[in-house]
Design an enzyme around this catalytic site. Structure first.
Site, mmCIF file in Angstrom:
data_model
loop_
_atom_site.group_PDB
_atom_site.id
_atom_site.type_symbol
_atom_site.label_atom_id
_atom_site.label_comp_id
_atom_site.label_asym_id
_atom_site.label_seq_id
_atom_site.Cartn_x
_atom_site.Cartn_y
_atom_site.Cartn_z
ATOM 1 N N GLY A 90 47.733 64.971 -18.397
ATOM 2 C CA GLY A 90 49.195 65.033 -18.337
ATOM 3 C C GLY A 90 49.803 64.762 -19.696
ATOM 4 N N ASN A 91 51.090 64.459 -19.734
ATOM 5 C CA ASN A 91 51.741 64.102 -20.996
ATOM 6 C C ASN A 91 52.848 63.090 -20.714
ATOM 7 O OD1 ASN A 91 54.357 65.594 -20.629
ATOM 8 N ND2 ASN A 91 52.911 67.295 -20.420
ATOM 9 N N TYR A 92 53.539 62.687 -21.773
ATOM 10 C CA TYR A 92 54.476 61.566 -21.668
ATOM 11 C C TYR A 92 55.879 61.959 -21.202
ATOM 12 C CZ TYR A 92 50.981 58.981 -24.334
ATOM 13 O OH TYR A 92 49.834 58.374 -24.733
#
Ligand code: PMT
Length: 402
Positions: free
Chosen positions: A211-213
């Site tokens: 995923g990412n932030y």
């Protein structure tokens, strides 16, 4: 791209102050932006600047008196008040401000103000003691309570050589305020907007993902801003912990890029405005394990990733005439170059560049700092603002494409 001022009817009121010379620059800026400007000047104003200069620049005879002396032609302040999309009085002296606040309609300018149906802005200009006098302060407060927008004077050296607050705001800044006003009028009632927001999670196994932030804050701010302007919004979002507040927002929750694309197809096909604010994973694991991957004592592990669909590029490839699509570019280096590439490659009308080099910009923050690159080659940089204010800037610009 046409200026938002193109074709707008503006009454430019000029009163008797030394700052009247700056009104010439303001008039030129308005005319250059495509506005139709009718100058109304007070008798005292004519002592500071000649009507000939003003009529030459505006392309219209300047109005000052109720009648033209030699022909007896009647100038209708009522007609002018109805004609105007905006009235700007710059400079506005203490005397004119007093008359406006108290309805003393003894000249063409004040009668036009009293007949004005649309927004009115004034740029006060006077000596510092006059500015600070309780009567001026009270009159300005009265005008503000009537909905008049006050363009605060700056502090600096005044015509009297005294130093203090009272210098009329610079014409370029007054022009920006006028532009901002018309942009903020952008109403989205009856329009459909589709937005992607948040991250995507690409599952490795039942307990892990890539995923990412992204928190979704930017996309949600856009959704709220669009809905508050009357649009019907579909917000397709990845896993986030945010809530929407406006009932005009239909929220579709997804997890992966493939799910996001599937959910976004119809809303984007039907949208007047489409905004791709999601941080979509470019790759996903080739295999999604059905049960938890075990360590099995191995020191390392190789994951094979396969490319995800580019949602923006896929949906913008079939963009119809009249649809306006904006993407984002989240960069760490070669920002402009990369953003321009995305603009063209993805067939977007504009790209909102946010750089992780800028403090307070990008993931997770309540603020963002953006530069908008448009397909006509123009570029506009904005200061650090709340994500909601950034959303308003993005929409104002998108509306100017319509
Ligand atoms: O959610 P926040 O915490 O508020 O953070 C906001 C944000 C930083 C996520 C947001 O402002 C932002 O920049 N979103 C886009 C992030 C991104 O993925 O940028 P990109 O340069 O990799 O992608 C370019 C554009 O293509 C984006 O509009 C993106 O949504 C879109 N894209 C990218 C890849 C892909 N497979 N599909 C896409 O639609």
């Amino acid at each position: 791209m046409d200026s938002v001022l193109k074709g707008k009817h503006i009454v430019l009121g000029i009163t008797g102050g030394i700052a009247a010379y700056k009104s010439v620059t303001l008039l030129r800026l308005l005319v250059k932006a495509g506005a139709e400007v009718q100058v109304v000047i007070t008798p005292a104003g004519k002592e500071f600047i000649t009507p000939v200069t003003l009529s030459a620049l505006s392309g219209k005879p300047v109005v000052s008196e109720f009648f033209t002396a030699n022909t007896g032609e009647w100038h209708s302040h009522v007609d002018l008040g109805i004609w105007a999309d905006l009235m700007v009085i710059a400079p506005a002296t203490a005397s004119t401000i007093g008359k406006m606040a108290n309805g003393i309609a003894d000249n063409m300018l004040v009668t036009t103000y009293l007949s004005a149906k649309e927004h009115v802005m004034i740029a006060p200009a006077m000596d510092l003691d006059m500015m600070a006098h309780p009567s001026t302060v009270r009159n300005l407060a009265t005008l503000e309570s009537y909905g008049v927008e006050i363009i605060e004077p700056a502090a600096g050296e005044l015509a009297s050589h005294l130093v203090g607050k009272g210098r009329m705001e610079e014409p370029e800044n007054i022009f920006s305020r006028i532009e901002k006003y018309f942009l903020s009028q952008c109403d989205l009632k009856g329009k459909k907007v589709a937005i992607t927001a948040g991250p995507t999670y690409e599952k490795l196994d039942p307990v892990r993902f890539i995923g990412n932030y992204s928190s979704g804050k930017m996309g949600f701010a856009l959704a709220e801003e669009c809905a508050s302007r009357g649009a019907d919004v579909t917000l397709v979002c990845g896993p986030v912990s945010l809530v929407t507040t406006n009932p005009n927002i239909v929220r579709v929750d997804v997890e992966s890029a493939e799910e996001m694309l599937a959910a976004a197809r119809q809303p984007f096909a039907e949208a007047d405005f489409g905004i791709f604010a999601a941080a979509v994973a470019d790759y996903r694991p080739e295999v999604r394990a059905q049960s938890k991957l075990k360590r099995e004592g191995a020191e390392d592990m190789t994951l094979r990733l396969v490319r995800n669909p580019d949602i923006a590029a896929t949906l913008a490839a079939t963009k119809r005439d009249g649809q306006v699509f904006a993407g984002f570019a989240l960069e760490t280096d070669h920002e402009h170059e990369n953003a321009f590439k995305k603009l063209h490659k993805k067939n977007l009308d504009m790209v909102v560049l946010n750089s992780l080099q800028d403090k307070g910009a990008g993931f997770g923050t309540d603020t963002n700092k953006i530069t908008i690159l448009s397909k006509d080659g123009t570029e506009k940089t904005f200061p650090l603002k709340s994500k909601r204010a950034v959303a308003a800037d993005i929409l104002d610009l998108m509306c100017s494409f319509k």
